[in-house]
Design a protein around this motif. Structure first.
Motif, short mmCIF file in Angstrom:
data_model
loop_
_atom_site.label_atom_id
_atom_site.label_comp_id
_atom_site.label_asym_id
_atom_site.label_seq_id
_atom_site.Cartn_x
_atom_site.Cartn_y
_atom_site.Cartn_z
N SER A 189 86.92 38.03 21.58
CA SER A 189 86.55 36.86 22.36
C SER A 189 87.18 35.58 21.81
O SER A 189 87.36 35.44 20.60
CB SER A 189 85.02 36.70 22.39
N SER A 194 86.48 36.89 27.20
CA SER A 194 86.21 38.13 26.47
C SER A 194 87.39 38.58 25.62
O SER A 194 87.23 39.40 24.72
CB SER A 194 85.85 39.24 27.46
N GLN A 241 86.18 39.30 32.64
CA GLN A 241 85.72 38.07 32.00
C GLN A 241 86.84 37.29 31.32
O GLN A 241 86.74 36.86 30.17
CB GLN A 241 84.61 38.38 30.98
N ARG A 258 92.82 45.74 26.40
CA ARG A 258 91.70 45.44 25.50
C ARG A 258 91.55 46.53 24.44
O ARG A 258 91.42 46.25 23.24
CB ARG A 258 90.41 45.32 26.31
#
Length: 468
Positions: A109, A123, A153, A415
């Motif tokens: 984040s 995020s 996000q 991610r």
């Protein structure tokens, strides 16, 4: 009768094949003899040499110019060879430093506009760059991007196009571009943004005016832009608040925006040029919260080839120079620094972050992710971008939910890979990354960036520069 015809056809094929086998040696000898004895201009050798000196893409550009006499627009960024993030490598932790356990959670984040009353919390250190509805992408593509970014996000940037209320509802973090055009100036629209980005240029089109043809923009878009049916959308060369004939300074624009939307981050978006430090100084004097730099690899749907290929500096060089200047002027803590232009791989995202960027923008690669589930509907007769590029008469409609899923999967894959890479470097947070996690594969890149050159031993006792 059928069998007679079949036998005759097979015999004909056999005789034809035999003739070809017998003639091939003679033909080959004759062709080689011609190549080596006749003037080059009389043989196919000239084609080979011409293709060596004039690449096929330049031949296409030449043909398009010759055909219309108009400016050639290319809807992607520059493909010219540049020094980029491939010249850097991430440093693994093995024995001298220990990697983190695979079971340890990793914090990806980041917060943008940290000093603002209403910062943007993401995020992971990624955002979707500005790609305008109507001037670049279809409405379906914009809605799919908003849906995917909202689910992951991360912020999505409106680009230069008109504000879409549906897009704002889908996005969790919405960045509205404000700049050199007449639309999106209603205070009610400005107040819906989580961040406002003042746009003065981008990588493929730094600081130039853009005038779209009236017939190239549909009535729905013109209505959102408050334009007459025969009126062309114009993006002017300079910033203004009231009258495009009376340019405004960046400081005046920032002051106005703060009065309308107090508390949210105000960013400046610029293309990377060799006057970078001077441009940054103007941005600092205007007291922006975020500086967004777009390297020359950045793409757009409206750039003339000359602007895209022959202006600006690369994202790697721009990021390095910007960070050095902010440190030299003791202003690094005053602003967040975002970089975009040519980013496609999780490893490159982390390299930029380790150098000192606060987030990385994604553009072209996000469009390809949108097209993934419908790509077979376009190729081989149309390019995949046909699914997302705006046309007043679209050939292939984009399925919003499928497109959003493709981009969401891409972002989630990134991610996961970033988390694995961070553990491999011995960390459990993206904020732990620094210049000591990088090595340069080229001595010139080492000099430019300040990273350790991988061709020489790394002294464990030597202090490595911390993250910018």
């Amino acid at each position: 009768m059928f069998w007679l015809m079949l036998i005759a056809a097979l015999i004909a094929l056999a005789l034809g094949g035999l003739a070809l086998v017998l003639a091939l040696p003679w033909f080959s000898r004759k062709m080689i003899e011609n190549l080596l004895t006749r003037p080059m201009s009389d043989t196919l050798a000239e084609l080979y040499v011409s293709m060596r000196s004039t690449p096929p893409i330049d031949f296409i550009y030449s043909s398009l110019r010759s055909n219309s006499g108009d400016v050639v627009i290319r809807p992607m960024g520059s493909a010219r060879p540049v020094h980029g993030f491939d010249d850097l490598a991430l440093v693994p932790a093995q024995l001298a430093r220990k990697p983190a356990l695979a079971t340890e959670p990793v914090d990806l984040s980041v917060t943008l506009g940290k000093k603002c009353h209403k910062p943007v919390r993401c995020s992971m250190p990624l955002y979707i760059s500005g790609m305008a509805y109507g001037l670049a992408l279809t409405k379906e593509a914009r809605l799919a991007m908003a849906q995917a970014s909202g689910r992951s996000q991360i912020p999505i940037n409106s680009g230069q196009g008109p504000f879409l209320d549906q897009e704002r509802q889908l996005a969790s973090h919405y960045v509205l571009q404000f700049g050199r055009w007449s639309w999106n100036r209603d205070p009610d629209i400005l107040r819906q943004a989580d961040m406002i980005e003042v746009q003065v240029g981008q990588g493929a089109q730094p600081g130039s005016a853009v005038i779209a043809t009236p017939e190239g923009v549909g009535p729905e878009i013109k209505q959102l832009m408050h334009l007459a049916p025969d009126q062309a959308p114009i993006i002017h060369a300079d910033l203004y608040l009231h009258d495009p004939k009376e340019p405004s300074t960046l400081a005046e624009v920032v002051e106005y925006l703060r009065s309308v939307v107090p508390g949210i981050p105000i960013a400046i978006k610029m293309g990377a040029g060799d006057d970078l430090e001077g441009d940054i100084d103007v941005a600092l004097d205007a007291k922006v919260d975020v500086i967004v730099i777009d390297g020359t690899e950045g793409a757009t749907g409206n750039a003339p080839i000359t602007l895209s290929d022959h202006f600006g500096i690369t994202s790697l060089m721009a990021l390095s120079r910007a960070l050095k200047h902010l440190h030299t002027t003791h202003t690094r803590d005053d602003v967040d620094l975002l970089i975009s232009g040519g980013f496609r791989e999780p490893g490159d995202f982390l390299k930029a972050y380790a150098m000192g960027a606060d987030a990385v923008g994604l553009g072209t690669i996000a469009m390809f992710a949108l097209a993934h589930y419908q790509i077979t509907q376009s190729v081989p007769f149309y390019p995949p971008t046909d699914l997302v590029f705006y046309r007043s008469n679209p050939r292939i409609p984009l399925h919003v939910d499928k497109a959003a899923l493709g981009l969401y999967h891409f972002l989630e894959s990134c991610r996961k890979e970033m988390a694995i890479a961070i553990r491999t470097m011995g960390h459990t947070s993206v904020h732990d990354l620094s210049m000591s996690d990088l090595s340069a594969l080229d001595p010139e890149i080492a000099r430019i960036t300040g990273c350790h050159y991988a061709g020489t031993p790394r002294d464990a006792k030597t202090h490595q520069p911390e993250r910018g």
